[in-house]
Design an enzyme around this catalytic site. Structure first.
Site, PDB file in Angstrom:
ATOM      1  NE  ARG A   1      -1.269   2.734   2.644  1.00 37.86           N
ATOM      2  CZ  ARG A   1      -0.827   3.944   2.970  1.00 37.86           C
ATOM      3  NH1 ARG A   1      -0.871   4.939   2.096  1.00 37.86           N
ATOM      4  NH2 ARG A   1      -0.306   4.170   4.163  1.00 37.86           N
TER       5      ARG A   1
ATOM      6  CB  CYS B   1      10.506  11.290   1.541  1.00 34.91           C
ATOM      7  SG  CYS B   1       9.979  12.851   2.256  1.00 34.91           S
TER       8      CYS B   1
END
Lengths: 317, 317
Positions: free
Chosen positions: A20, A245
């Site tokens: 996910r 990120c």
């Protein structure tokens, strides 16, 4: 297994979030069959707890458009605990229908990040959780919580431990007994982890807290180690370190599962996973994604895999 | 500064090894002026202890052929402690002549690695140290020791703590009061660090031990954290993470200085360094070397450098 360290738990449970969290920002759609193969390889490696997908708008997150198919491939695995991220009642209905074991409801510890992430104030997110809780009643599907920016916000800076405790209490009052502290942009430090866990476990002893660190500033595993030193037993990570990120192009994101498991095993903390098979799963993730992942163990190999002496050159020291 | 953590020291000293350990394996010669500029930027960032070069055969390690010139550029800096690696009496004579504060003598904790690294048995290395010690007498130049493969050998596997203690005692008996434990191929783990430090500081309380970790298996900073938990105050690292692991092409090597300093500051341990200037030095190292370095802080930036809300996109969680 390495020697036990004073105060550390005997075992820890790793929730794999690669399918996910790791994949969701990938711009190119990963075919469902490849997602399923990756999850299967993670099951083969001994992982039993997964954030397997999210039931979100396919327009908002095209990568997760096959959420129901991915769940269908594994819902018969009664030995595996499968959760999905759910942003609203529509997603919750789909997740319940798909047979998840638990839905993960999420909001940020800082107002700015919540507004940016889900376009509504935190209070409104909590009201949405209450609706989902109502929907889940009697279905046997549990609710879990995730607190994003739990150790700091990229817009606001420091987040107060009090804000995190209050948010966790609100989650608990909605029936959540498993709450993840998400280090969304890698602002956690060992000192904060120790302080947060002390406050949270003192004030909410009936909740299991799970630690989800990012390695954005290099200290992801040091934070996990600090968590173990406080007796934490639940952690989240992503195979190979899948999932960058979103804020900094060159920065890394999720702590790699195989590196986390290595640290745990070498610290005398059992995880039920097989190091070689985790490396194999990380290599599969790298092939699927088509680029190098930040995991270290997958490159260096196990600690005690010795080399023949004529295989390498050395340089003093 | 982050909050102090129980048992941690108030301050720690970082020895920067980038100019020597970080550069020595670089195949392309780094011009002396660039080495000097890099060291100057590290001094500007507040570092005061350097392994600045090595006095080795220019044929064996061409990168270090300018050892005397590099030393000459900084020997007047009385506020800096400058050491050089020295493999034999010829190198020692040159190092003394060049004005180093201390010479670092090195041998491995495992026989195979010593044979591979310096082509002689460990006992012979120790006899060589005795000759160098004689040479150093009365010069005011101190002797330091480095124990390579202190936490494991790539050829032999585990190394016994007893072997490391015995070697450190032999060093101490030759007059060394500062001894580095080198994690040459990234086999250190927090549990080993704790065990090694307990044994060494109990048996050799008159020696300062310095910890030099590699991040080859991702746990370099977790090992440093474990070292702090035992009160360790001396560490070694390389700016940007300069210096790969010679054994594994894709694996990383030295712990990056700026990441180590970040962990220390956030754990309430002062280092006397400036985070922004360390990042600048790491960026300079990257420019000099012409490729991406593994340091994380240099990419992600300081923890509390917040972003404007319209500068980024997010994805749930």
């Amino acid at each position: 297994m390495g020697r036990r360290i004073a105060g550390f738990p005997e075992q820890a449970v790793i929730t794999e979030v690669g399918p996910r969290d790791g994949l969701q920002s990938e711009p190119v759609f990963v075919p469902t069959a490849q997602k399923i193969a990756l999850i299967q390889s993670l099951l083969d490696a001994g992982l039993r707890r997964f954030e397997i997908t999210s039931f979100v708008s396919p327009r908002a997150v095209p990568q997760m458009q096959d959420a129901a198919e991915v769940m269908a491939a594994f819902r018969q695995r009664r030995d595996a605990h499968l959760t999905a991220l759910v942003p609203n009642t529509r997603g919750a209905a789909a997740a319940i229908e798909a047979g998840v074991d638990a839905m993960v409801l999420f909001a940020s510890a800082s107002e700015s990040h919540n507004l940016k992430n889900v376009n509504r104030p935190r209070a409104e997110s909590l009201r949405g959780f209450a609706e989902i809780a109502k929907l889940a009643e009697g279905t046997g599907v549990a609710l879990q919580g995730a607190i994003a920016t739990a150790f700091g916000c990229p817009f606001e800076g420091d987040v107060a431990v009090r804000a995190v405790v209050d948010q966790a209490r609100a989650y608990r009052d909605l029936g959540m007994r498993f709450i993840t502290l998400g280090d969304t942009t890698g602002m956690a430090t060992p000192a904060l982890v120790i302080e947060w866990l002390r406050a949270l476990t003192t004030e909410l002893p009936d909740v299991d807290f799970s630690l989800h660190f990012h390695n954005t500033r290099g200290v992801g595993l040091a934070c996990a180690y600090a968590g173990l030193s406080q007796g934490a037993r639940y952690f989240e990570s992503s195979i190979g370190g899948l999932g960058g990120c979103p804020f900094v192009p060159r920065a890394t994101g999720n702590v790699p599962t195989e590196d986390l498991a290595y640290l745990f095993h070498e610290s005398g903390v059992a995880t039920g996973t097989d190091p070689d098979l985790l490396i194999r799963a990380a290599q599969l993730a790298e092939r699927i994604i088509g680029r190098e992942l930040p995991g270290q163990i997958m490159k260096a190999g196990p600690r005690l895999r010795t080399a023949p002496m004529d295989s390498v050159r050395t340089a003093n020291g």
